[in-house]
Design a protein around this motif. Sequence first.
Motif, PDB file in Angstrom:
ATOM      1  N   SER B  77      18.141 116.419  38.137  1.00 41.54           N
ATOM      2  CA  SER B  77      17.434 117.619  38.597  1.00 41.54           C
ATOM      3  C   SER B  77      16.646 117.341  39.877  1.00 41.54           C
ATOM      4  O   SER B  77      16.475 118.236  40.713  1.00 41.54           O
ATOM      5  CB  SER B  77      16.490 118.126  37.500  1.00 41.54           C
ATOM      6  OG  SER B  77      15.552 117.131  37.201  1.00 41.54           O
ATOM      7  N   THR B  78      16.174 116.121  40.065  1.00 39.68           N
ATOM      8  CA  THR B  78      15.350 115.798  41.231  1.00 39.68           C
ATOM      9  C   THR B  78      16.107 116.056  42.532  1.00 39.68           C
ATOM     10  O   THR B  78      15.613 116.760  43.422  1.00 39.68           O
ATOM     11  CB  THR B  78      14.911 114.306  41.165  1.00 39.68           C
ATOM     12  OG1 THR B  78      14.307 114.088  39.901  1.00 39.68           O
ATOM     13  CG2 THR B  78      13.950 113.952  42.271  1.00 39.68           C
ATOM     14  N   VAL B 113       8.339 122.110  36.224  1.00 42.05           N
ATOM     15  CA  VAL B 113       8.934 122.954  35.187  1.00 42.05           C
ATOM     16  C   VAL B 113      10.171 122.268  34.604  1.00 42.05           C
ATOM     17  O   VAL B 113      10.388 122.271  33.388  1.00 42.05           O
ATOM     18  CB  VAL B 113       9.283 124.345  35.782  1.00 42.05           C
ATOM     19  CG1 VAL B 113      10.288 125.070  34.926  1.00 42.05           C
ATOM     20  CG2 VAL B 113       8.022 125.180  35.918  1.00 42.05           C
ATOM     21  N   SER B 114      10.956 121.656  35.483  1.00 50.13           N
ATOM     22  CA  SER B 114      12.167 120.963  35.024  1.00 50.13           C
ATOM     23  C   SER B 114      11.804 119.788  34.112  1.00 50.13           C
ATOM     24  O   SER B 114      12.412 119.595  33.060  1.00 50.13           O
ATOM     25  CB  SER B 114      12.940 120.500  36.263  1.00 50.13           C
ATOM     26  OG  SER B 114      13.678 119.379  36.002  1.00 50.13           O
ATOM     27  N   ALA B 115      10.786 119.021  34.497  1.00 50.77           N
ATOM     28  CA  ALA B 115      10.385 117.857  33.694  1.00 50.77           C
ATOM     29  C   ALA B 115       9.778 118.286  32.361  1.00 50.77           C
ATOM     30  O   ALA B 115      10.122 117.732  31.309  1.00 50.77           O
ATOM     31  CB  ALA B 115       9.393 117.001  34.476  1.00 50.77           C
ATOM     32  N   VAL B 116       8.898 119.312  32.400  1.00 50.93           N
ATOM     33  CA  VAL B 116       8.266 119.765  31.150  1.00 50.93           C
ATOM     34  C   VAL B 116       9.332 120.390  30.242  1.00 50.93           C
ATOM     35  O   VAL B 116       9.349 120.158  29.028  1.00 50.93           O
ATOM     36  CB  VAL B 116       7.111 120.763  31.454  1.00 50.93           C
ATOM     37  CG1 VAL B 116       6.559 121.375  30.181  1.00 50.93           C
ATOM     38  CG2 VAL B 116       6.004 120.042  32.210  1.00 50.93           C
ATOM     39  N   PRO B 305      18.230 126.098  32.082  1.00 53.54           N
ATOM     40  CA  PRO B 305      19.319 125.116  32.148  1.00 53.54           C
ATOM     41  C   PRO B 305      18.848 123.663  32.046  1.00 53.54           C
ATOM     42  O   PRO B 305      19.517 122.836  31.426  1.00 53.54           O
ATOM     43  CB  PRO B 305      19.950 125.375  33.524  1.00 53.54           C
ATOM     44  CG  PRO B 305      19.642 126.791  33.812  1.00 53.54           C
ATOM     45  CD  PRO B 305      18.296 127.036  33.229  1.00 53.54           C
ATOM     46  N   GLU B 306      17.685 123.348  32.643  1.00 54.12           N
ATOM     47  CA  GLU B 306      17.203 121.961  32.562  1.00 54.12           C
ATOM     48  C   GLU B 306      16.859 121.591  31.121  1.00 54.12           C
ATOM     49  O   GLU B 306      17.098 120.465  30.685  1.00 54.12           O
ATOM     50  CB  GLU B 306      15.990 121.768  33.470  1.00 54.12           C
ATOM     51  CG  GLU B 306      16.352 121.424  34.894  1.00 54.12           C
ATOM     52  CD  GLU B 306      17.231 120.191  35.032  1.00 54.12           C
ATOM     53  OE1 GLU B 306      16.909 119.161  34.426  1.00 54.12           O
ATOM     54  OE2 GLU B 306      18.262 120.276  35.718  1.00 54.12           O
ATOM     55  N   ALA B 307      16.271 122.562  30.385  1.00 51.68           N
ATOM     56  CA  ALA B 307      15.982 122.309  28.969  1.00 51.68           C
ATOM     57  C   ALA B 307      17.298 122.193  28.201  1.00 51.68           C
ATOM     58  O   ALA B 307      17.451 121.307  27.347  1.00 51.68           O
ATOM     59  CB  ALA B 307      15.142 123.441  28.403  1.00 51.68           C
ATOM     60  N   VAL B 372       8.736 111.835  31.546  1.00 53.84           N
ATOM     61  CA  VAL B 372       7.811 112.789  32.172  1.00 53.84           C
ATOM     62  C   VAL B 372       6.761 112.020  32.969  1.00 53.84           C
ATOM     63  O   VAL B 372       6.452 112.352  34.110  1.00 53.84           O
ATOM     64  CB  VAL B 372       7.128 113.679  31.112  1.00 53.84           C
ATOM     65  CG1 VAL B 372       6.080 114.569  31.743  1.00 53.84           C
ATOM     66  CG2 VAL B 372       8.161 114.546  30.429  1.00 53.84           C
ATOM     67  N   ALA B 373       6.238 110.962  32.317  1.00 55.88           N
ATOM     68  CA  ALA B 373       5.183 110.185  32.972  1.00 55.88           C
ATOM     69  C   ALA B 373       5.690 109.503  34.242  1.00 55.88           C
ATOM     70  O   ALA B 373       4.951 109.356  35.212  1.00 55.88           O
ATOM     71  CB  ALA B 373       4.640 109.145  31.994  1.00 55.88           C
ATOM     72  N   LEU B 374       6.976 109.087  34.225  1.00 55.13           N
ATOM     73  CA  LEU B 374       7.528 108.372  35.385  1.00 55.13           C
ATOM     74  C   LEU B 374       7.995 109.313  36.482  1.00 55.13           C
ATOM     75  O   LEU B 374       7.744 109.093  37.663  1.00 55.13           O
ATOM     76  CB  LEU B 374       8.750 107.559  34.938  1.00 55.13           C
ATOM     77  CG  LEU B 374       8.570 106.196  34.340  1.00 55.13           C
ATOM     78  CD1 LEU B 374       9.914 105.667  33.870  1.00 55.13           C
ATOM     79  CD2 LEU B 374       7.989 105.239  35.361  1.00 55.13           C
ATOM     80  N   ASN B 375       8.712 110.360  36.049  1.00 56.97           N
ATOM     81  CA  ASN B 375       9.448 111.148  37.031  1.00 56.97           C
ATOM     82  C   ASN B 375       8.581 111.926  37.997  1.00 56.97           C
ATOM     83  O   ASN B 375       8.908 111.995  39.182  1.00 56.97           O
ATOM     84  CB  ASN B 375      10.425 112.086  36.327  1.00 56.97           C
ATOM     85  CG  ASN B 375      11.768 111.424  36.150  1.00 56.97           C
ATOM     86  OD1 ASN B 375      12.678 111.636  36.938  1.00 56.97           O
ATOM     87  ND2 ASN B 375      11.880 110.574  35.150  1.00 56.97           N
ATOM     88  N   LEU B 376       7.516 112.525  37.499  1.00 58.06           N
ATOM     89  CA  LEU B 376       6.719 113.347  38.416  1.00 58.06           C
ATOM     90  C   LEU B 376       5.963 112.516  39.452  1.00 58.06           C
ATOM     91  O   LEU B 376       6.112 112.754  40.645  1.00 58.06           O
ATOM     92  CB  LEU B 376       5.797 114.276  37.627  1.00 58.06           C
ATOM     93  CG  LEU B 376       6.551 115.411  36.916  1.00 58.06           C
ATOM     94  CD1 LEU B 376       5.604 116.233  36.070  1.00 58.06           C
ATOM     95  CD2 LEU B 376       7.288 116.290  37.897  1.00 58.06           C
ATOM     96  N   PRO B 377       5.208 111.488  39.028  1.00 56.12           N
ATOM     97  CA  PRO B 377       4.495 110.719  40.071  1.00 56.12           C
ATOM     98  C   PRO B 377       5.439 109.939  40.988  1.00 56.12           C
ATOM     99  O   PRO B 377       5.135 109.714  42.141  1.00 56.12           O
ATOM    100  CB  PRO B 377       3.623 109.750  39.267  1.00 56.12           C
ATOM    101  CG  PRO B 377       3.654 110.212  37.878  1.00 56.12           C
ATOM    102  CD  PRO B 377       4.885 111.020  37.693  1.00 56.12           C
ATOM    103  N   LEU B 378       6.600 109.535  40.443  1.00 53.40           N
ATOM    104  CA  LEU B 378       7.489 108.676  41.235  1.00 53.40           C
ATOM    105  C   LEU B 378       8.654 109.436  41.863  1.00 53.40           C
ATOM    106  O   LEU B 378       9.654 108.840  42.255  1.00 53.40           O
ATOM    107  CB  LEU B 378       8.045 107.546  40.359  1.00 53.40           C
ATOM    108  CG  LEU B 378       7.029 106.574  39.763  1.00 53.40           C
ATOM    109  CD1 LEU B 378       7.717 105.528  38.917  1.00 53.40           C
ATOM    110  CD2 LEU B 378       6.224 105.874  40.869  1.00 53.40           C
TER     111      LEU B 378
END
Lengths: 163, 499
Positions: B77-78, B113-116, B305-307, B372-378
């Motif tokens: 998704s990124t 939104v995609s990550a959550v 779709p991401e969910a 979630v913890a990794l993807n958003l900050p990184l």
Amino acid sequence: MDGNSRRREVTIAWVLLGFSVLYLVGSLRLEIGTTRNPGPGFFPIVMGVLLTVCTGIYGVRVIRKRTEAEKPAPAAAGKNYRALVAIIGSGISYPLILGTLKFVVSTFVVTFMMLYLMKSRRPFPCLLLALAMALASFMIFSRLLGVGLPMGPIEIFLFNLGG
Amino acid sequence: MWEISQNLIAGFGAALSPVYVLYALVGAILGTVTGVLPGLGPLGAMAILLSFTLSMDDTGAMILFAGIYYGAMYGGSTTSILLNIPGEAASVVTCIDGYEMAKKGRAGAALTVSAVGSFIAGTISILGLMFAVLFLSDVALRFGPAEFLAIGVCGLTLLVRLSGGSILQSLIMILVGMALATVGVDFLSGIERFTFGNLHLSQGIEFLPVAMGIFGISEVLITAEEKEYQQSVKKVKMRELMPTRREWKSSVPSMFRGSFLGFLIGLIPGPSPVIATFVSYISEKKISKHPEEFGKGAIEAVAGPEAANNAAVGGAYVPLFALGIPFTPAMAMVLGALMLHGLTPGPNLINQRADLFWTVVASMYLGNFMLVALNLPLVNVFVNILRIPKHLLMPTIVLICMIGVYSVNSSQLDLLLLAVFGFVGYILRSAGFQPAPLILAMVIGPMIETSLRQALNITGGNFAGIVCRPICMTLYIVTFLVFIISPAMNLFRRLRSRA
């Protein structure tokens, strides 16, 4: 569809049909058994017949396709065929030289081949990089992960390096 | 319920051990990286790493693979949102509105939104997986050879219908896979088949070089033949990551709908995460009060779709754990890893190796949280992976594949098979054949043959006795309906338009 793709499809259809016929002939030599007690050839014969029928239909479809679009292929111009040759060549030559040249030298040879053919035309950086990758992969896989790799004098020396 | 809670707590106890946490983290990172890189999907990554799981214990291998599968869904998704490049097929739909949102300066909100959504979906699908596996494996203990034959045949038939390519080509791939699976010693009679007197072939064609060649090497070949990509990478600032209240309100219901839909679709054979995203997108558009916004940056079209693709991953594990039958190519890889460790998945696995099942389930929760913890900050770090030159990345992957295959049996024949099947996979894929049915048939083929022969033995050669059992009949009828529904609808539409 361009002429190259069409030729490729026809070749694939023939290869598949050849494989199916060979498989069917091979399965006919096995004992079929009965429906009450099926033998080792029962399932392969069913598969062989189905496969031959399907590949036959596919072959007929491919051959009957109109040659309407036998135009020159513009997409092929953008393809990196050197990369394909490099990877396939390395894949085939690696098992052939691994037993004789052992791990480090054979890995160095195929890595250099891939690096040199894929992009860069300057051999020296490719040589250095290939050497670094061969040595690093030996250290990681053999010493760190304990993978059993073909050992020669170089590998034994590296393995014992540093105790 | 009490037993489930106890098992889950024990699972968390084991999953929180440093080694398993490390495997989950490595899996999540590798999955995200493969999701980001176009061409190299989770399947390729699993194929490449299959041999290295031998140096781990069985639970560790499962944790690593689950992390890769989930991570790839997050990673895909990124690049879809930021660059309009789907890292893997299940992220294609996200490109449509995700990239439109990025163009409007809402990339951060789309990513959050995609990550959550992926996290919620992951959690719901893991809950679904737990209960569905327990229920199904209990039922499956009463299955006989006829039922397993029906499940295998129906699974492969549905795969032909749903895998997306030509039906004839998929059918040929399945039959080729089944034919390859018959090579070796027949384990019911002990007679050698198609071995040509070769000792290596008497053990059958190894799954590992075939899978790594057809998925790993052929993917590398397809990626390598294209000219070098050079991406201009967009930066996302941390303060841009927070969606507005209106965006949350629109996206949360879509996340839940996508999760349930995705989980159910995950149970069906075929490329379920991909199908789930398309179905979710269409249903969100139908439900929406503003369908005209779809395609122009609607946040529901990213959330749903991401969910859905993440939930489908959980769903895909159900038939594998409960019945021992993989319905997706990725699950065939998971099955391959289990078999490398001497395990046979199926209804008995939950009873015999409850520790493995519950630890893997618990690690899925942890993996989701890590992602979630990794993807958003990184996010900026992961996007920069696209800058690695292809001419360095591809030789490295090929080298890892070759060493990996060699490490299992120290066999040069396996290396040759890897190269041959890599080339075969590349040729077949370039001619429009899907390699997934071949691999699945290779895995399911022996089960179908054994079940058929055992069922014929039991019923005294009576085919009606095999088909006309309640579960079998239901499965065959459902499969038949699924198979004919689309052509029947087309015919109906044509007749109506003529009238």
